[in-house]
Design an enzyme around this catalytic site. Sequence first.
Site, PDB file in Angstrom:
ATOM      1  CG  HIS A 108      -1.953   1.073   1.205  1.00  0.00           C
ATOM      2  ND1 HIS A 108      -3.313   0.803   1.261  1.00  0.00           N
ATOM      3  CD2 HIS A 108      -1.853   2.425   1.121  1.00  0.00           C
ATOM      4  CE1 HIS A 108      -3.983   1.946   1.217  1.00  0.00           C
ATOM      5  NE2 HIS A 108      -3.115   2.950   1.144  1.00  0.00           N
ATOM      6  CG  HIS A 111      -1.424   6.949  -1.541  1.00  0.00           C
ATOM      7  ND1 HIS A 111      -2.717   7.159  -1.976  1.00  0.00           N
ATOM      8  CD2 HIS A 111      -1.530   6.217  -0.402  1.00  0.00           C
ATOM      9  CE1 HIS A 111      -3.563   6.576  -1.137  1.00  0.00           C
ATOM     10  NE2 HIS A 111      -2.872   6.003  -0.159  1.00  0.00           N
ATOM     11  CD  GLN A 117      -7.405  11.237  -1.038  1.00  0.00           C
ATOM     12  OE1 GLN A 117      -6.277  10.799  -0.999  1.00  0.00           O
ATOM     13  NE2 GLN A 117      -8.269  11.042  -0.043  1.00  0.00           N
ATOM     14  CG  HIS A 144      -7.705   4.410   1.146  1.00  0.00           C
ATOM     15  ND1 HIS A 144      -7.259   3.903  -0.034  1.00  0.00           N
ATOM     16  CD2 HIS A 144      -6.669   5.113   1.698  1.00  0.00           C
ATOM     17  CE1 HIS A 144      -5.990   4.273  -0.205  1.00  0.00           C
ATOM     18  NE2 HIS A 144      -5.607   5.006   0.823  1.00  0.00           N
ATOM     19  CG  ASP A 186      -0.851   5.282   3.394  1.00  0.00           C
ATOM     20  OD1 ASP A 186      -1.307   5.072   2.251  1.00  0.00           O
ATOM     21  OD2 ASP A 186      -1.489   5.874   4.275  1.00  0.00           O
ATOM     22  CD1 TRP A 216      -3.236  12.460   4.278  1.00  0.00           C
ATOM     23  CD2 TRP A 216      -2.166  12.306   2.307  1.00  0.00           C
ATOM     24  NE1 TRP A 216      -4.121  12.769   3.280  1.00  0.00           N
ATOM     25  CE2 TRP A 216      -3.503  12.688   2.071  1.00  0.00           C
ATOM     26  CE3 TRP A 216      -1.306  12.145   1.225  1.00  0.00           C
ATOM     27  CZ2 TRP A 216      -4.002  12.917   0.790  1.00  0.00           C
ATOM     28  CZ3 TRP A 216      -1.795  12.375  -0.058  1.00  0.00           C
ATOM     29  CH2 TRP A 216      -3.133  12.755  -0.270  1.00  0.00           C
TER      30      TRP A 216
HETATM   31  N1  17E Z   1      -5.292   9.431   1.089  1.00  0.00           N
HETATM   32  C1  17E Z   1      -6.062   8.912   2.076  1.00  0.00           C
HETATM   33  O1  17E Z   1      -7.292   8.982   2.009  1.00  0.00           O
HETATM   34  N2  17E Z   1      -5.488   8.311   3.127  1.00  0.00           N
HETATM   35  C2  17E Z   1      -4.163   8.216   3.205  1.00  0.00           C
HETATM   36  N3  17E Z   1      -3.625   7.602   4.268  1.00  0.00           N
HETATM   37  C3  17E Z   1      -3.341   8.756   2.194  1.00  0.00           C
HETATM   38  C4  17E Z   1      -3.952   9.343   1.140  1.00  0.00           C
HETATM   39  C5  17E Z   1      -1.857   8.668   2.290  1.00  0.00           C
HETATM   40 FE   FE2 Z   2      -3.575   4.994   1.677  1.00  0.00          FE
END
Ligand code: 17E
Ligand code: FE2
Length: 418
Positions: free
Chosen positions: A61, A63, A156, A214, A313, A319
Amino acid sequence: MTDFDLIVRRARLWTDHLSAAVDVGIVGDRIMAIEPHLTNTAPVEIDAAEKMVSAPFVESHIHLDSAMTVGEPRWNESGTLFEGIRIWGERKQSLTSEDVQARAIAALKAQASQGVLFVRTHADVSEATLTALKSLLAVREAVRDWVTVQVVAFPQDGLYGSPRNEGLMEEAIALGVDVIGGIPHYELTREDGVRSVERLFELAIQHDRLIDLHCDEIDDEQSRFLEVMAACTLRSGLGDRVTASHTTAFGSYNNAYATKLMGTLRRAQLNIIANPLINITLQGRGDTYPKRRGITRVKELWQNGINVSLGNDCIQDPWYALGTGNMLDPASMAIHACHMTGRAEMEACYDMVTRHGAKTLHVGDRYGLEVGKPANLICLDAIDPYDALRRRATVTQVISRGHLLAQTQPPQCQWHGA
Ligand code: 17E
Ligand code: FE2
């Protein structure tokens, strides 16, 4: 006598236990022999010196579209998921294909040089030009000779966050994503969240893709989309083709509900991915004291036979400002924050960044240290997983498809005394 292209000598192989020292003979991109001693020679020989050799790390996992954008246009001062989404919402307006590809490839090199040869990346598909997605699909092809990348279409801003988002998801699927993503806890209403999960399962069945949402990445103990995912998994029969990522609210549920949910998860047999580094910092921000850890119930999931893997992540994004892509970091954080300190528990955390991740990604027969399998293996400066975790051991050699892809010298101290 076989002509080997590469031999790793005196390797102690970690599978679910540590083997005696063996020689591993590689021809082309395949492991062709594992024997106590190969009398042949090969053009490339590596002496593992009776240290540990493992199947590669699996990043289940990450991004890659947002990797290495920290501070652009500003830092996340609240440390929350929501501020991160807002900052990324600004940054993603200026994405170009070159920008995304350069950062993604830099991140993949950083990971591969530390032994990661399988990666599942999310790509934001709630931006009108789908630049992140198209760029990561191009990266998937550009790197395929040395690392296997899977791309998840990740809305997202919510599948129903804007009227055009569902269409963008369908466009992304047509472009060839491996996995369908989602974010039910971020949809405008609980009902939208449920509806999004159901729709994403429909799309996955229709287009024959894996699912990785997610799910419940929030401290709200009322966020209960994992049960919806588990129910959809049972009813669709999709089983281990389904993955729920983050599921941090599971750490906030009352035990009565958590026990019921665990039973449903055992029946459904979907995979869970925890991202302990980021969620230990992102969650609990609304708490005073005691502050929640904000991580899913890794230990109990593992004890209940659920396939759990761990991800980074983020590497330096809105984040999470830290991160190097090293898989021993999330494993180490899981050991601490999830009370996985028993000997078998620490080994389980190593499995969560190797073979459990491979199971989640459906790497199948291509993964593992056995004769006939692709020659993907890593040599560590450690005697076993416990030693590797404790010392954040250097991955000294990375062999990908039979080629020596990267080599790193472990740090050496010269002690000069008093
Ligand atoms: N977007 C999200 O919704 N949650 C995350 N942990 C990251 C991006 C990194
Ligand atoms: Fe994520």
